[in-house]
Design a protein around this motif. Sequence first.
Motif, PDB file in Angstrom:
ATOM      1  N   SER A 367      38.416  42.490  22.419  1.00  0.00           N
ATOM      2  CA  SER A 367      38.368  41.623  23.601  1.00  0.00           C
ATOM      3  C   SER A 367      39.124  42.305  24.734  1.00  0.00           C
ATOM      4  O   SER A 367      39.898  43.234  24.515  1.00  0.00           O
ATOM      5  N   ALA A 368      38.878  41.833  25.946  1.00  0.00           N
ATOM      6  CA  ALA A 368      39.586  42.367  27.111  1.00  0.00           C
ATOM      7  C   ALA A 368      39.774  41.221  28.082  1.00  0.00           C
ATOM      8  O   ALA A 368      38.931  40.333  28.171  1.00  0.00           O
ATOM      9  N   SER A 369      40.911  41.243  28.793  1.00  0.00           N
ATOM     10  CA  SER A 369      41.167  40.103  29.675  1.00  0.00           C
ATOM     11  C   SER A 369      41.473  40.547  31.097  1.00  0.00           C
ATOM     12  O   SER A 369      41.488  41.741  31.401  1.00  0.00           O
ATOM     13  N   ALA A 370      41.715  39.570  31.965  1.00  0.00           N
ATOM     14  CA  ALA A 370      41.902  39.790  33.401  1.00  0.00           C
ATOM     15  C   ALA A 370      42.801  40.988  33.688  1.00  0.00           C
ATOM     16  O   ALA A 370      43.841  41.167  33.044  1.00  0.00           O
ATOM     17  N   GLY A 371      42.384  41.799  34.657  1.00  0.00           N
ATOM     18  CA  GLY A 371      43.179  42.957  35.060  1.00  0.00           C
ATOM     19  C   GLY A 371      42.762  44.234  34.368  1.00  0.00           C
ATOM     20  O   GLY A 371      43.189  45.319  34.727  1.00  0.00           O
ATOM     21  N   ASP A 372      41.886  44.113  33.343  1.00  0.00           N
ATOM     22  CA  ASP A 372      41.490  45.292  32.570  1.00  0.00           C
ATOM     23  C   ASP A 372      40.272  45.994  33.175  1.00  0.00           C
ATOM     24  O   ASP A 372      39.458  45.360  33.834  1.00  0.00           O
ATOM     25  N   ILE A 373      40.156  47.302  32.917  1.00  0.00           N
ATOM     26  CA  ILE A 373      38.935  48.046  33.248  1.00  0.00           C
ATOM     27  C   ILE A 373      38.410  48.611  31.927  1.00  0.00           C
ATOM     28  O   ILE A 373      39.098  49.387  31.261  1.00  0.00           O
ATOM     29  N   ILE A 374      37.201  48.176  31.549  1.00  0.00           N
ATOM     30  CA  ILE A 374      36.648  48.582  30.248  1.00  0.00           C
ATOM     31  C   ILE A 374      35.192  48.985  30.442  1.00  0.00           C
ATOM     32  O   ILE A 374      34.688  48.995  31.566  1.00  0.00           O
ATOM     33  N   ALA A 375      34.511  49.312  29.348  1.00  0.00           N
ATOM     34  CA  ALA A 375      33.070  49.564  29.427  1.00  0.00           C
ATOM     35  C   ALA A 375      32.387  48.686  28.383  1.00  0.00           C
ATOM     36  O   ALA A 375      32.936  48.429  27.306  1.00  0.00           O
ATOM     37  N   VAL A 376      31.186  48.202  28.739  1.00  0.00           N
ATOM     38  CA  VAL A 376      30.431  47.287  27.873  1.00  0.00           C
ATOM     39  C   VAL A 376      29.140  47.970  27.467  1.00  0.00           C
ATOM     40  O   VAL A 376      28.492  48.619  28.289  1.00  0.00           O
ATOM     41  N   MET A 377      28.766  47.837  26.198  1.00  0.00           N
ATOM     42  CA  MET A 377      27.494  48.403  25.751  1.00  0.00           C
ATOM     43  C   MET A 377      26.524  47.272  25.445  1.00  0.00           C
ATOM     44  O   MET A 377      26.931  46.181  25.055  1.00  0.00           O
ATOM     45  N   GLY A 378      25.229  47.546  25.671  1.00  0.00           N
ATOM     46  CA  GLY A 378      24.212  46.575  25.278  1.00  0.00           C
ATOM     47  C   GLY A 378      23.765  45.633  26.376  1.00  0.00           C
ATOM     48  O   GLY A 378      23.083  44.652  26.099  1.00  0.00           O
ATOM     49  N   ILE A 379      24.190  45.866  27.633  1.00  0.00           N
ATOM     50  CA  ILE A 379      23.689  44.982  28.696  1.00  0.00           C
ATOM     51  C   ILE A 379      22.874  45.803  29.693  1.00  0.00           C
ATOM     52  O   ILE A 379      23.061  47.004  29.830  1.00  0.00           O
TER      53      ILE A 379
END
Length: 699
Positions: A367-379
Amino acid sequence: MNLEKVRNIGISAHIDSGKTTLSERILFYAGRIHKIEDVRGGGDGATMDHMDLEKERGITITSAATSLKWNHLGEEYNVNLIDTPGHVDFTVEVERSLRVLDGAVLVLCSVGGVQSQSITVDRQMKRYKIPRLAFINKMDRTGADPFRGLRELKEKLQADAFLMQLPIGREDNFKGVVDLIERKAYYFDGDNGETLRIEEPPAEMADEIEETRLAMLEALSMYSDDMMEKMLSEEEISVELIYEVARKAVHAGATPVYMGSAYKNKGVQPLLDAVARYLTSPLDREIHGIDPKDETKQIPLTPDPNEPFVGMAFKIVDDEYGQLTYMRIYQGTCEKGGSYINQRTGKKERFSRLVRMHSNKREEIDSASAGDIIAVMGIDCASGDAYAPERNFCTLESMFVPEPVIKISVTPTSRAEADKMGKALQRFRKEDPTFRVETDEESGEVLISGMGELHLDVYVERMRREYGVSVEVGAPKVSYREAPTKHVDFDHKFKKQTGGSGQFAHIKGSIEPIESDSEDSFEFEDKVVQGRIPKQYIPAVEKGFRDSLIKGPVAEFPVVGTRVTLTDGAYHDVDSSEKSFHTCARECFREYFKKASPVLLEPIMQVELECPESFQGAVVGDVTGRRGMITNTDIREGVSYISAEVPLAETFGYATDLRSMTQGQGTFTMELCKYAKVPGNIQEDIVNEKKNAQLVGSK
């Protein structure tokens, strides 16, 4: 996660100021990598330049993200870092990174100072109100002068800049820095500068330290009445108060200046401490979403993990595993396997995997919450899309995308290659909003357009490497524009009688030029009184004129800088319709725009050149021969710095010409400056060339 201790920062600068080298050192000192690699010259190449093309050319092409932990005063800070390109051709990479960051480090070269791309980056930082620190790099170079860098920050960027450090020695003798707040000297020992040695500063620097420290305190006192009073009454100012006011000043837009040599491993750790101490956390930024039901209404977004989720997809990369979407989370928490709604399309999508990026390597997270920079797969989404738990929840302000200035045609060498080329172009267009693809109606050629020769060159090369497509590249085409030069009144009637009801519309008004910096500038004014044309037909008239702007009558280029005023007209109770007014406006534009003495406008590039002084005469002569105008020349340490404005049409292949003229020692950068009128004789050539091309295409 404690958001107070989160920093989302970007490193931006002019080409070759050492951004990627600095990122490499930051990763090393934070323990994220265990061996330093160089941007150029053998080895595995810098961590953040992960594409083969980047390693070969020694330049950054795409912005790369990573995360690291930094220990400052015994507390651990989570830093999400994005290294951005310096070339103006990849300016959208900087734009979209700054759009989602909370702070930035502006890197300057100690010899070059504030250069053309530093000015562009500064404009981008101001557009998104990003607090920043400045880092004057390459203090070990011949001609290093931090004071000139400071002066240019103030003069060229109108920044409220002040030194936080002084160098101990310069050029070959650069040994370390003096911290002006604590009055301590920092030396960087060990093979890679990893051991920080803190001592009293050299005695001979005492006067310079006090003088520069006073200038720093004066600059800071503008942000604190308490400090101002203490300075006026000549009281000693505590170190704690200086730190507190400096943080407040950075948040208010001041630019503290640090220095060092990333390549020689000096000055990086104090910069990281400053990032932790002064730059904004997600809690300090005010972010607002837009209410889709009422676009004038703003929705405040709070960096609270328990609020409804809002995230923004700011960068898209397609690789062998599918689409990877970089996302900044502004509010709430997203979970692996959770479903969220794309606010633009209204579609529900499942976040099948969440990953934290380290350049091109991935770390799975749940999981990731407010303020984070992440990458998402599958969208499947586009750059700038917002995600939330329900439809019409909130959209986010889109980023600024500059218009492309150069076009080339690409033709696959065989039919089998055409499908692969189509796939490649589709992917690149999705990844990069400044890369456009279209098909020429007359010739049937596929045209790609972008920000410059290097930009398109990189995409052609990527097509070859990543998709195995060999293409033939046509000569570059400039994106000209057409604009009127004088006021002309129109009075146009459209009548058509067919069986049953006919078509009738009558419009009167004027077409005139307007001065505007905007490229697609068109204004429509409705001054019709007493219902001479019913209100429901006015939008059809405006649409008719707007639709005519795509191809002007001079040489079928887009029309800009035009105002149409509608003052009068007539209609028929039975025969008038939206369609008849739309057609009337199109016919009117075609007929009357020619009478407004239209001219062609061409893109003029701001070109910054550097070459040895001995070649200055030849380079200046060549620029003038290309219809260029020299705006500034400066000679420092035997290097000539030349600023000029040159028409884009005259710059093709310039890199090769400049190299041969300066024995390989000249470099240049360019970015779009403005559109200006094409000289009459050249306009004739362009119009004739266009006509001939159409004749050939129609055979």
